[in-house]
Design a protein around this motif. Sequence first.
Motif, PDB file in Angstrom:
ATOM      1  N   LEU A   1       0.906  -1.196   0.004  1.00  0.00           N
ATOM      2  CA  LEU A   1      -0.093  -0.002   0.094  1.00  0.00           C
ATOM      3  C   LEU A   1       0.905   1.306  -0.242  1.00  0.00           C
ATOM      4  O   LEU A   1       1.950   1.149   0.800  1.00  0.00           O
ATOM      5  N   PRO A   2       0.758   2.109  -0.697  1.00  0.00           N
ATOM      6  CA  PRO A   2       1.605   3.450  -0.933  1.00  0.00           C
ATOM      7  C   PRO A   2       1.421   4.332   0.376  1.00  0.00           C
ATOM      8  O   PRO A   2       0.377   4.320   1.267  1.00  0.00           O
ATOM      9  N   PHE A   3       2.389   5.157   0.750  1.00  0.00           N
ATOM     10  CA  PHE A   3       2.679   5.816   2.040  1.00  0.00           C
ATOM     11  C   PHE A   3       1.433   6.763   2.024  1.00  0.00           C
ATOM     12  O   PHE A   3       0.769   7.127   0.995  1.00  0.00           O
ATOM     13  N   PRO A   4       1.039   7.048   3.186  1.00  0.00           N
ATOM     14  CA  PRO A   4      -0.034   8.207   3.250  1.00  0.00           C
ATOM     15  C   PRO A   4      -0.276   9.160   2.289  1.00  0.00           C
ATOM     16  O   PRO A   4      -1.125   9.332   1.578  1.00  0.00           O
ATOM     17  N   LEU A   5       0.978   9.895   1.906  1.00  0.00           N
ATOM     18  CA  LEU A   5       0.957  11.130   1.199  1.00  0.00           C
ATOM     19  C   LEU A   5       0.360  10.321  -0.392  1.00  0.00           C
ATOM     20  O   LEU A   5      -0.197  11.594  -1.079  1.00  0.00           O
ATOM     21  N   LEU A   6       0.873   9.317  -0.688  1.00  0.00           N
ATOM     22  CA  LEU A   6       0.539   8.978  -2.023  1.00  0.00           C
ATOM     23  C   LEU A   6      -0.586   8.165  -2.238  1.00  0.00           C
ATOM     24  O   LEU A   6      -1.121   7.919  -3.456  1.00  0.00           O
ATOM     25  N   ALA A   7      -1.200   7.971  -1.107  1.00  0.00           N
ATOM     26  CA  ALA A   7      -2.300   6.826  -1.122  1.00  0.00           C
ATOM     27  C   ALA A   7      -3.690   7.774  -1.664  1.00  0.00           C
ATOM     28  O   ALA A   7      -3.661   8.724  -1.535  1.00  0.00           O
ATOM     29  N   THR A   8      -4.598   6.776  -2.358  1.00  0.00           N
ATOM     30  CA  THR A   8      -5.779   7.371  -2.859  1.00  0.00           C
ATOM     31  C   THR A   8      -6.499   7.458  -1.170  1.00  0.00           C
ATOM     32  O   THR A   8      -6.293   6.850  -0.379  1.00  0.00           O
ATOM     33  N   ASN A   9      -7.986   8.102  -1.250  1.00  0.00           N
ATOM     34  CA  ASN A   9      -8.545   7.951  -0.246  1.00  0.00           C
ATOM     35  C   ASN A   9      -9.013   6.682   0.222  1.00  0.00           C
ATOM     36  O   ASN A   9      -9.123   6.301   1.437  1.00  0.00           O
ATOM     37  N   GLN A  10      -9.311   5.648  -0.863  1.00  0.00           N
ATOM     38  CA  GLN A  10      -9.676   4.284  -0.581  1.00  0.00           C
ATOM     39  C   GLN A  10      -8.569   3.672  -0.003  1.00  0.00           C
ATOM     40  O   GLN A  10      -8.926   2.709   0.848  1.00  0.00           O
ATOM     41  N   GLN A  11      -7.249   3.867  -0.302  1.00  0.00           N
ATOM     42  CA  GLN A  11      -6.263   2.985   0.243  1.00  0.00           C
ATOM     43  C   GLN A  11      -6.133   3.586   1.718  1.00  0.00           C
ATOM     44  O   GLN A  11      -5.577   2.811   2.572  1.00  0.00           O
ATOM     45  N   SER A  12      -6.116   4.937   1.833  1.00  0.00           N
ATOM     46  CA  SER A  12      -5.723   5.197   3.305  1.00  0.00           C
ATOM     47  C   SER A  12      -7.088   4.715   4.054  1.00  0.00           C
ATOM     48  O   SER A  12      -6.755   4.401   5.168  1.00  0.00           O
ATOM     49  N   ALA A  13      -8.193   4.603   3.448  1.00  0.00           N
ATOM     50  CA  ALA A  13      -9.223   4.075   4.340  1.00  0.00           C
ATOM     51  C   ALA A  13      -9.218   2.565   4.645  1.00  0.00           C
ATOM     52  O   ALA A  13      -9.392   1.888   5.821  1.00  0.00           O
ATOM     53  N   GLU A  14      -8.514   1.929   3.609  1.00  0.00           N
ATOM     54  CA  GLU A  14      -8.258   0.622   3.831  1.00  0.00           C
ATOM     55  C   GLU A  14      -7.022   0.309   5.049  1.00  0.00           C
ATOM     56  O   GLU A  14      -7.260  -0.647   5.771  1.00  0.00           O
ATOM     57  N   VAL A  15      -6.219   1.112   5.025  1.00  0.00           N
ATOM     58  CA  VAL A  15      -5.223   1.237   6.142  1.00  0.00           C
ATOM     59  C   VAL A  15      -5.953   1.422   7.206  1.00  0.00           C
ATOM     60  O   VAL A  15      -5.561   0.763   8.278  1.00  0.00           O
ATOM     61  N   LEU A  16      -6.600   2.440   7.589  1.00  0.00           N
ATOM     62  CA  LEU A  16      -7.421   2.697   8.834  1.00  0.00           C
ATOM     63  C   LEU A  16      -8.122   1.603   9.235  1.00  0.00           C
ATOM     64  O   LEU A  16      -7.983   1.300  10.560  1.00  0.00           O
ATOM     65  N   GLU A  17      -8.856   0.896   8.290  1.00  0.00           N
ATOM     66  CA  GLU A  17      -9.511  -0.246   8.927  1.00  0.00           C
ATOM     67  C   GLU A  17      -8.812  -1.359   9.268  1.00  0.00           C
ATOM     68  O   GLU A  17      -9.270  -1.959  10.352  1.00  0.00           O
ATOM     69  N   ARG A  18      -7.765  -1.555   8.611  1.00  0.00           N
ATOM     70  CA  ARG A  18      -7.048  -3.028   8.984  1.00  0.00           C
ATOM     71  C   ARG A  18      -6.257  -2.596  10.264  1.00  0.00           C
ATOM     72  O   ARG A  18      -6.059  -3.375  10.998  1.00  0.00           O
ATOM     73  N   LEU A  19      -5.428  -1.344  10.289  1.00  0.00           N
ATOM     74  CA  LEU A  19      -4.866  -1.048  11.652  1.00  0.00           C
ATOM     75  C   LEU A  19      -5.668  -0.975  12.926  1.00  0.00           C
ATOM     76  O   LEU A  19      -5.227  -1.405  14.185  1.00  0.00           O
ATOM     77  N   THR A  20      -6.912  -0.200  12.790  1.00  0.00           N
ATOM     78  CA  THR A  20      -7.758   0.089  14.015  1.00  0.00           C
ATOM     79  C   THR A  20      -8.263  -1.543  14.350  1.00  0.00           C
ATOM     80  O   THR A  20      -8.566  -1.903  15.620  1.00  0.00           O
ATOM     81  N   GLY A  21      -8.369  -2.329  13.468  1.00  0.00           N
ATOM     82  CA  GLY A  21      -8.846  -3.850  13.639  1.00  0.00           C
ATOM     83  C   GLY A  21      -7.835  -4.614  14.711  1.00  0.00           C
ATOM     84  O   GLY A  21      -8.477  -5.319  15.408  1.00  0.00           O
ATOM     85  N   VAL A  22      -6.697  -4.179  14.581  1.00  0.00           N
ATOM     86  CA  VAL A  22      -5.719  -5.176  15.202  1.00  0.00           C
ATOM     87  C   VAL A  22      -5.786  -5.094  16.792  1.00  0.00           C
ATOM     88  O   VAL A  22      -5.723  -6.128  17.422  1.00  0.00           O
ATOM     89  N   LEU A  23      -6.267  -3.796  17.391  1.00  0.00           N
ATOM     90  CA  LEU A  23      -6.133  -3.830  18.834  1.00  0.00           C
ATOM     91  C   LEU A  23      -7.389  -4.217  19.425  1.00  0.00           C
ATOM     92  O   LEU A  23      -7.709  -4.321  20.598  1.00  0.00           O
ATOM     93  N   LYS A  24      -8.540  -4.476  18.448  1.00  0.00           N
ATOM     94  CA  LYS A  24      -9.880  -4.756  19.041  1.00  0.00           C
ATOM     95  C   LYS A  24      -9.898  -6.298  19.593  1.00  0.00           C
ATOM     96  O   LYS A  24      -8.940  -7.300  19.212  1.00  0.00           O
ATOM     97  N   ASP A  25     -10.360  -6.419  20.754  1.00  0.00           N
ATOM     98  CA  ASP A  25     -10.324  -7.894  21.447  1.00  0.00           C
ATOM     99  C   ASP A  25      -9.023  -8.370  21.698  1.00  0.00           C
ATOM    100  O   ASP A  25      -8.860  -9.665  21.566  1.00  0.00           O
ATOM    101  N   GLN A  26      -7.966  -7.748  22.086  1.00  0.00           N
ATOM    102  CA  GLN A  26      -6.669  -8.254  22.094  1.00  0.00           C
ATOM    103  C   GLN A  26      -6.491  -8.740  23.945  1.00  0.00           C
ATOM    104  O   GLN A  26      -6.432  -7.835  24.509  1.00  0.00           O
ATOM    105  N   GLU A  27      -6.506  -9.980  24.218  1.00  0.00           N
ATOM    106  CA  GLU A  27      -6.542 -10.471  25.365  1.00  0.00           C
ATOM    107  C   GLU A  27      -5.110  -9.846  26.038  1.00  0.00           C
ATOM    108  O   GLU A  27      -5.004  -9.474  27.156  1.00  0.00           O
ATOM    109  N   GLU A  28      -4.139  -9.839  25.335  1.00  0.00           N
ATOM    110  CA  GLU A  28      -2.810  -9.399  25.637  1.00  0.00           C
ATOM    111  C   GLU A  28      -2.560  -7.789  26.259  1.00  0.00           C
ATOM    112  O   GLU A  28      -1.584  -7.599  27.013  1.00  0.00           O
TER     113      GLU A  28
END
Lengths: 356, 356
Positions: free
Chosen positions: B39-66
């Motif tokens: 995925l391109p760095f944020p400066l070069l990403a399309t809105n759709q790509q940065s939205a994908e980044v946002l979704e994937r990364l915010t998902g990581v911390l959800k329901d983390q027991e650790e």
Amino acid sequence: MSNLRFTEQALSEWMRGNGQDSDIVISTRVRVARNLQHLPFPLLATNQQSAEVLERLTGVLKDQEELKELGSFHTIILDDMEELDKKVLVEKHLISPALANESRNGAVILTEDESVSVMINEEDHLRIQCLYPGFQVREAWDRATALDDLFEDQVDYAFDDKSGYLTSCPTNVGTGLRASVMMHLPALVMTQQINRILSAVSQVGLTVRGMYGEGSEAVGNLFQISNQITLGQTESEIIDNLHSVALQIIEHEKNARERLLSESKLRITDRVMRSYGILSYAAVMESKEAAQRLSDVRLGVDLGLLQGPPSSVMNELNVMTQPGFLQKRFGDLMNPGERDVHRAKLIREILGNRQQ
Amino acid sequence: MSNLRFTEQALSEWMRGNGQDSDIVISTRVRVARNLQHLPFPLLATNQQSAEVLERLTGVLKDQEELKELGSFHTIILDDMEELDKKVLVEKHLISPALANESRNGAVILTEDESVSVMINEEDHLRIQCLYPGFQVREAWDRATALDDLFEDQVDYAFDDKSGYLTSCPTNVGTGLRASVMMHLPALVMTQQINRILSAVSQVGLTVRGMYGEGSEAVGNLFQISNQITLGQTESEIIDNLHSVALQIIEHEKNARERLLSESKLRITDRVMRSYGILSYAAVMESKEAAQRLSDVRLGVDLGLLQGPPSSVMNELNVMTQPGFLQKRFGDLMNPGERDVHRAKLIREILGNRQQ
């Protein structure tokens, strides 16, 4: 020593009273200079002659029924005093530096409340000084002239029909009268009108000095305004002139204060509060800075910007922060650096800061 | 808005704790920069790509027991925030000015105590930041690397065997690691040793900045010292280097403080107390003056010259006196002059002065 009581308190009892316009005029002083006939002026007198002057003049006030209203008089012989006590009396304006340092057979006679101070064998044989709080030129003159009459009843003054009362220094010949008001003029200084006003004052026969000593720079926005001329004017003319000029200066200062409040309230408040904060906490305080910051605080209290100490405390601090009084209070001779530390400490204590 | 809680208090909860040498090191920060593969760095990403980044990364911390030990995570979408709230988060160092002002699909994930701040779609897709009070470089690194591992388990990082982690800006390539300590160095400034020390620091691969923003002048004697190099050193080498250089600076500052106390105690006391007095009473206070005087007071408390506010209050004041927080607290947009009045008022209130 019996005379120490006059050097223990910084503020003379008379200064605890309030006079007219005492937010601007701190105090009023009238003094008359007189000499005895057939005796040389103190500078030229032999020790025997000045001893005779001392004896004759101190005798006058003894057992005077008319003086009871002033309370009892205390005669203090300068030669019996310690240097530090002399210094404190100078700082309280009860004696002159000349009497403290240069007189032979010098003495001062003080009332309980220190509102009358009679100096003997200063530059002239006799100097009668009356002090009032606030703006009370006429009241001070009335008392001084009453005392003068009393002396004149019992001794022969050196007097010339053409020149009037003869004095050691030609600047006092004639009426021998010097009347002065000590004015606090911070707003005229801040609005940069002071030079114009002082210059106008000098054109109507008046002189301006700082609070401490002749020719000294005015610190703490305190200006002593007095008549320059003693010859060619009657006493009433001198008193009336000082009275009317001082009234005008009071008006100008009041207007300048109102202008400051309406145009620069925030700036003035900040200045006043910072000075209060610094006085309340500083560990080192030079005399000149103390005078300036005390002036700021006095102005702040007068303008209602600060719930600060009453003016009697401010007057007290002005005297207390002088070198002699500091040494008197904290003991022994101190170098200027030590004085700055004790000055800061004293101010902190009086403003009620318990942080340090 | 649910995220307002992070902008209501000036001091993050983690800053109320005390770390090692917290009289000199205010806080420690470690951040790692990471990007997603393909995925391109944020400066070069399309809105759709940065939205994908946002979704994937915010998902990581959800329901983390650790992660339970860190408390719960709160995700805040930048587009949902008001400008003033962004400004406050910048002033609290929880997000960067770049995330606040320039990001598309930007977000920040914060722990309850604000000791962990994960920025998404800032200059890089992912920036993990861990904050500790006092001098805790190793502790901060341990936590940052634990979080990093957690993300790496669930997403593919852009990584090159030769260059290491790839980042948007070449200065971050390699480890993607920036570790920093915020140091209060008033004694080195007063004894004029600071320039020599900062110049030595820059020769061992470290950089010095002021407290607020890159390249900004250090105000309030607060210096942020961080590694300049991210490539060609291992993470341990970077952490060890910062740790050992900071230790030396701490020693120098301690020695300078002792020297000040033994050689200029009175002068320092006076400076500290005057600053305390001015902060307690001033009606107008510019941001730069506030920082300098707060530094004086902090030093005074550290040296035992002043029974002043605890360091957590001083840290709080550093943030509270920033423009954004002032507006947040006193409402609406203010011009600099109004801010100076509110800043003075706030400081007076917190120092407990009831005079005004």
